[in-house]
Motif scaffolding. Structure first.
Motif, short mmCIF file in Angstrom:
data_model
loop_
_atom_site.label_atom_id
_atom_site.label_comp_id
_atom_site.label_asym_id
_atom_site.label_seq_id
_atom_site.Cartn_x
_atom_site.Cartn_y
_atom_site.Cartn_z
N ALA A 49 0.83 -1.21 0.00
CA ALA A 49 0.00 0.00 0.00
C ALA A 49 0.87 1.26 0.00
CB ALA A 49 -0.93 0.00 1.22
N SER A 50 1.90 1.26 0.82
CA SER A 50 2.77 2.44 0.90
C SER A 50 3.48 2.68 -0.43
CB SER A 50 3.80 2.26 2.02
OG SER A 50 3.15 2.24 3.28
N PHE A 51 3.93 1.61 -1.07
CA PHE A 51 4.55 1.75 -2.39
C PHE A 51 3.55 2.32 -3.40
CE2 PHE A 51 4.06 -0.73 -6.36
CZ PHE A 51 4.95 -0.01 -7.16
N SER A 52 2.38 1.71 -3.47
CA SER A 52 1.38 2.09 -4.46
C SER A 52 0.89 3.52 -4.28
CB SER A 52 0.19 1.12 -4.40
OG SER A 52 -0.86 1.56 -5.24
N ILE A 53 0.53 3.86 -3.03
CA ILE A 53 -0.04 5.18 -2.78
C ILE A 53 0.99 6.28 -3.00
CG2 ILE A 53 -1.07 6.65 -1.00
CD1 ILE A 53 -2.29 4.07 0.20
N ALA A 54 2.22 6.07 -2.49
CA ALA A 54 3.26 7.09 -2.66
C ALA A 54 3.58 7.30 -4.14
CB ALA A 54 4.51 6.69 -1.89
N THR A 55 3.65 6.20 -4.88
CA THR A 55 3.99 6.29 -6.30
C THR A 55 2.90 7.02 -7.09
OG1 THR A 55 5.26 4.22 -6.17
CG2 THR A 55 4.59 4.97 -8.36
N LEU A 56 1.66 6.65 -6.87
CA LEU A 56 0.56 7.23 -7.64
C LEU A 56 0.26 8.67 -7.24
CD1 LEU A 56 -1.79 4.13 -7.80
CD2 LEU A 56 -0.58 5.19 -9.71
N ILE A 57 0.37 8.97 -5.94
CA ILE A 57 0.06 10.33 -5.50
C ILE A 57 1.09 11.31 -6.04
CG2 ILE A 57 1.34 10.62 -3.33
CD1 ILE A 57 -2.42 11.24 -3.83
N ALA A 58 2.29 10.81 -6.37
CA ALA A 58 3.30 11.68 -6.97
C ALA A 58 2.80 12.24 -8.30
CB ALA A 58 4.60 10.90 -7.19
N PHE A 59 1.99 11.45 -9.01
CA PHE A 59 1.47 11.89 -10.31
C PHE A 59 0.12 12.60 -10.20
CE2 PHE A 59 4.31 8.34 -11.28
CZ PHE A 59 5.06 8.87 -12.33
N PHE A 60 -0.73 12.11 -9.31
CA PHE A 60 -2.12 12.59 -9.29
C PHE A 60 -2.44 13.53 -8.13
CE2 PHE A 60 -2.25 8.40 -11.40
CZ PHE A 60 -2.72 8.81 -12.65
N GLY A 61 -1.56 13.64 -7.16
CA GLY A 61 -1.85 14.47 -5.99
C GLY A 61 -1.79 15.96 -6.28
N GLY A 62 -2.33 16.74 -5.37
CA GLY A 62 -2.36 18.18 -5.55
C GLY A 62 -1.31 18.93 -4.77
#
Length: 492
Positions: A49-62
């Motif tokens: 979860a930590s890998f997935s969320i950190a990786t994706l939020i880098a692209f989609f986060g605000g």
């Protein structure tokens, strides 16, 4: 998104972002394992979860530079779901949580952060600092002197190295040096490997094995709704804090959508729901991380470390990571807020302290922030209600009395309005001038009705004039006194 924005978010601080991301990745590992244990699932669920969320939020986060992963606040919500229904229902709840968060972003729920006062944010920060410190205490109780020595050495490196050089983040140096020292001396102290088995394979796509029916929805929806609220609240509060630390702005609605996308994807690779992490975000910022590259690095390096370098990572002494988290705790706490308790209004201090106390006692960030927001609203309403004033004087030889109402009339000041009139009126005509007042709600309109009707029962002819357009609309829709004979309401 313009090319300039991409360059600014991703490539304006490459070296520091890479190093900061490495520090965060190392600090994420024991926390992800610990949160998995809290939720009652295998350590790999929190690590994936930590890998997935950190990786994706880098692209989609605000919010560039903010770290999101599996968190303790979210893990606490999951405990009973896992215990009663198992891992697959947790994965389904994670996906639904993400869907709800995306919807929240689409309806621009991020705008609600405007209603969170500075005192609540300060209380949130201080409470989180205290909770981060308290979370380290189990690692410092009933242990040998070696643990205290390693922790003290870690703090010495973290605070001492920047006096000599800032080329490399001091927390990274502390972790590497103390791990090497522990291995060389064969110290018998608790390590990352003692917390749980690290995964030895990459995550893969999987569909939660649950029935796709209303019964499943009935089970997971309450958990998903709670996870959505807790996750967005912690993420938006953390974004506000990082905004202050970096003197930049973030897109709160995009952050809601980004958190949702990250959680949806995480549920499909066997991970638990997560959100932004104030502690890791502070580590990232203080280590020099500013851009999206630091967040991406944290996620990718985390996966590489646990899957391919797990044997080495498992030897990192927990005492070294405790030193890093103590640094985070000290750096997160707003020490100026203690001095401000005397200088600032008492109501601000009460809101801040209440937020801290409720959060620390319940270990629930949502309850703490909700308490602070409610208290802020009460104090604000009380303060605004005092701005209402009613004055009067007689005209035309005592036959006419004129009342002048100034200020804000709403639920908190409506009683004051009603009791400001003399209902043993001897004047035959009463003029109520509200040109300097504003009527906000139906309680205010009801108070005006009561005033007019009671004066009429005393035998006076009542005229209300000066209503602004918004107030006149409110009175026209909900008032009753202007619909009776003998009462007149006019605008400017």
């Amino acid at each position: 998104m313009s090319l300039q924005t991409i360059r600014q978010d991703w490539f304006s601080n490459v070296r520091n972002d890479l190093l900061a991301g490495l520090v965060v990745a190392l600090a994420l590992i024991p926390e992800a394992i610990a949160f998995s244990i809290i939720a009652g699932v295998d350590p790999k669920v929190g690590l994936y979860a930590s890998f997935s969320i950190a990786t994706l939020i880098a692209f989609f986060g605000g919010r560039p530079g903010m770290i999101s992963a599996a968190t303790g606040a979210m893990a606490l919500v999951m405990t009973s779901l896992v215990k009663e229904h198992g891992l697959n229902y947790l994965l389904a709840a994670t996906i639904l949580t993400g869907i709800l968060q995306v919807c929240a972003g689409w309806v621009q729920l991020g705008r609600l952060m405007r209603f969170v006062s500075r005192s609540v944010v300060t209380g949130f920060v201080n409470a989180l600092a205290i909770l981060i410190f308290m979370a380290q205490l189990p690692e410092l109780t009933n242990v040998t002197w070696h643990v205290y020595a390693v922790t003290a050495a870690g703090l010495a490196i973290i605070y001492g190295l920047p006096r000599l050089t800032r080329a490399i983040p001091s927390p990274l140096v502390a972790i590497v040096v103390l791990t090497a020292l522990s291995m060389a001396l064969g110290l018998d102290i608790r390590t990352v490997g003692n917390m749980g088995t690290l995964p030895d394979s990459l995550p893969s796509f999987l569909m939660p094995d649950v029935p796709l029916n209303l019964e499943t929805l009935r089970i997971i929806l309450p958990y998903s709704a709670t996870l959505m609220v807790v996750g967005l609240l912690e993420s938006l509060m953390t974004a506000t804090i990082v905004d202050d630390l970096t003197d930049t702005r973030s897109d709160k609605n995009r952050e809601c959508v980004g958190q949702g996308i990250a959680n949806i994807a995480t549920g499909f690779i066997g991970g638990m729901a997560g959100c932004a992490m104030i502690g890791q975000s502070v580590i990232n910022v203080t280590s020099g991380g500013r851009g999206r590259l630091s967040t991406l690095t944290a996620g990718v390096v985390l996966l590489v470390l646990v899957v391919f370098l797990g044997e080495w990572v498992s030897r990192i002494p927990m005492a070294a990571l405790v030193a890093v988290m103590i640094m985070v705790s000290i750096g997160t706490f707003n020490w100026q807020s203690l001095r401000n308790l005397r200088a600032h209004p008492a109501s601000s201090g009460v809101v801040m302290v209440a937020t801290v106390v409720v959060t620390v006692l319940t270990h629930d960030l949502a309850k703490g922030v909700l308490t602070g927001v409610l208290l802020s609203g009460v104090f604000f309403a009380q303060k605004v209600s005092r701005m209402l004033s009613v004055s009067s004087h007689v005209e035309d030889g005592g036959r006419v009395r004129r009342y002048e109402v100034s200020g804000q009339v709403f639920f908190a000041s409506s009683d004051q309005l009603f009791h400001s009139f003399d209902y043993n009126e001897t004047a035959r005509q009463v003029h109520i001038d509200v040109s300097h007042a504003h009527f906000w709600d139906i309680t205010a309109v009801g108070a005006l009705d009561k005033v007019v009707l009671k004066l009429r029962r005393a035998g006076a002819e009542v005229e209300v004039h000066g209503l602004n357009e918004a107030s006149a609309t409110m009175v026209g829709r909900f008032g009753v006194h202007d619909k009776d004979d003998g009462a007149l309401v006019t605008g400017h």
